[in-house]
Design a protein around this motif. Structure first.
Motif, short mmCIF file in Angstrom:
data_model
loop_
_atom_site.label_atom_id
_atom_site.label_comp_id
_atom_site.label_asym_id
_atom_site.label_seq_id
_atom_site.Cartn_x
_atom_site.Cartn_y
_atom_site.Cartn_z
N THR A 82 -1.21 -11.97 7.16
CA THR A 82 -2.39 -11.33 6.51
C THR A 82 -2.90 -9.95 7.03
OG1 THR A 82 -1.83 -13.70 5.64
CG2 THR A 82 -3.84 -12.88 5.54
N ALA A 83 -3.19 -8.98 6.35
CA ALA A 83 -3.55 -8.28 7.18
C ALA A 83 -3.19 -7.21 7.97
CB ALA A 83 -4.93 -8.28 7.32
N GLY A 84 -2.00 -7.89 8.48
CA GLY A 84 -1.15 -7.17 9.38
C GLY A 84 0.23 -6.34 9.21
N VAL A 85 1.15 -6.25 10.04
CA VAL A 85 2.28 -5.05 10.19
C VAL A 85 3.29 -5.73 10.86
CG1 VAL A 85 0.99 -3.42 10.51
CG2 VAL A 85 1.88 -3.98 12.40
N ALA A 86 2.92 -7.57 11.34
CA ALA A 86 4.10 -8.06 11.93
C ALA A 86 4.84 -8.65 10.37
CB ALA A 86 3.83 -9.41 13.09
N ILE A 87 6.57 -8.21 10.43
CA ILE A 87 6.78 -9.07 9.35
C ILE A 87 7.14 -10.01 9.37
CG2 ILE A 87 9.34 -8.57 8.16
CD1 ILE A 87 9.38 -6.15 9.69
N ILE A 112 10.29 4.76 2.87
CA ILE A 112 9.82 3.38 2.50
C ILE A 112 8.49 3.39 2.41
CG2 ILE A 112 9.95 0.96 3.83
CD1 ILE A 112 11.75 2.69 5.71
N ALA A 113 8.26 2.91 1.33
CA ALA A 113 6.61 3.34 0.54
C ALA A 113 5.83 1.62 0.71
CB ALA A 113 6.61 3.86 -1.09
N GLY A 114 4.51 2.06 1.41
CA GLY A 114 4.25 1.01 1.33
C GLY A 114 2.80 1.04 -0.26
N ASP A 127 -3.91 3.50 5.54
CA ASP A 127 -3.80 3.00 7.15
C ASP A 127 -2.84 1.72 6.92
OD1 ASP A 127 -3.18 3.94 9.61
OD2 ASP A 127 -4.64 1.55 10.26
N LEU A 128 -2.96 0.26 6.29
CA LEU A 128 -2.57 -0.76 6.47
C LEU A 128 -1.16 -0.42 5.81
CD1 LEU A 128 -2.07 -3.46 6.67
CD2 LEU A 128 -3.35 -4.51 4.80
N SER A 129 -1.35 0.29 4.44
CA SER A 129 0.39 0.59 3.88
C SER A 129 0.96 1.23 4.41
CB SER A 129 -0.24 1.10 2.79
OG SER A 129 -0.38 2.46 2.73
N ARG A 130 0.80 2.71 5.37
CA ARG A 130 1.43 2.81 5.78
C ARG A 130 2.06 2.29 7.14
NH1 ARG A 130 0.79 5.16 10.49
NH2 ARG A 130 -1.19 4.56 11.05
N ARG A 131 1.32 1.73 7.86
CA ARG A 131 1.77 0.90 8.87
C ARG A 131 2.61 -0.26 8.93
NH1 ARG A 131 -2.26 -1.59 12.12
NH2 ARG A 131 -2.95 -2.02 9.99
N ARG A 132 2.23 -0.22 7.48
CA ARG A 132 3.52 -1.41 7.06
C ARG A 132 4.95 -0.98 6.48
NH1 ARG A 132 0.10 -5.89 3.49
NH2 ARG A 132 -0.30 -7.28 5.12
N ALA A 133 4.71 0.25 5.71
CA ALA A 133 6.34 1.11 5.91
C ALA A 133 6.88 1.70 7.00
CB ALA A 133 5.75 2.31 4.87
#
Length: 183
Positions: A82-87, A112-114, A127-133
């Motif tokens: 939640t609200a993070g980038v760890a898969i 790879i599009a977030g 920023d979150l979408s970029r970091r997740r991608a």
């Protein structure tokens, strides 16, 4: 001349008494289809068209990879903390299948599009979408997908699939997409 053939790769034409034969190879499905449409539109009615233009193998492989990526992600999502980038561990099986698919088109560039829902600030979501991608891209690189072929892009809340006013819609908007860009 009926069409400007020099826009296309390795395409030849031959005109006989009643048939225009066009054969060869092009680099993109769109170019092939445009060529056929242009010829058909301009060809006099008393002529028939023999059209045998194929798409380069690497482009066809890229199209197949895009279809496979889309099939793998239809109805399934890559999950993060939640609200993070760890898969999330529950996404590993899906990610491994995506790695396998990326290996089937070794010359294709893959974006790879977030994406996020609209909860939170615009800049935070971007920023979150970029970091997740980027996290997904790092996973692929760790599993031997060539980094030079990959790009990670964050779109934030810019491209929603569903209405953000419902929990279900927001869930659909929080996603990762794989886009095959070609060579």
């Amino acid at each position: 001349m009926l069409v400007d053939l020099d826009r296309y790769q390795e395409v030849t034409s031959r005109l006989t008494k009643s048939t225009l034969s066009v054969a060869g190879r092009t680099s993109a499905v769109k170019l092939r289809d445009q060529l056929q449409q242009n010829i058909t539109r301009k060809l006099p009615q008393h002529y028939s068209l023999a059209f045998d233009v194929t798409v380069a193998e690497s482009v066809a492989a890229g199209l197949n990879c895009q279809k496979e990526f889309d099939q793998l992600l239809t109805g399934r999502q890559i999950h993060f903390e939640t609200a993070g980038v760890a898969i999330s561990a529950r996404s590993r099986e899906l990610l491994d299948k995506l790695v396998t698919t990326a290996g089937k088109c070794p010359d294709a560039r893959i974006e790879i599009a977030g994406h996020t829902d609209d909860r939170g600030s615009y800049s935070m979501n971007l920023d979150l979408s970029r970091r997740r991608a980027k996290s997904i891209m790092d996973y692929l690189i760790l599993h031997q997908v060539n980094a030079d072929r990959l790009s990670a892009v964050g779109y934030g809340e810019k491209k929603p699939l569903a209405d953000n006013t419902t929990a279900q819609g927001r869930g659909q908007n929080r996603r990762i997409e794989f886009n095959v860009l070609g060579e």
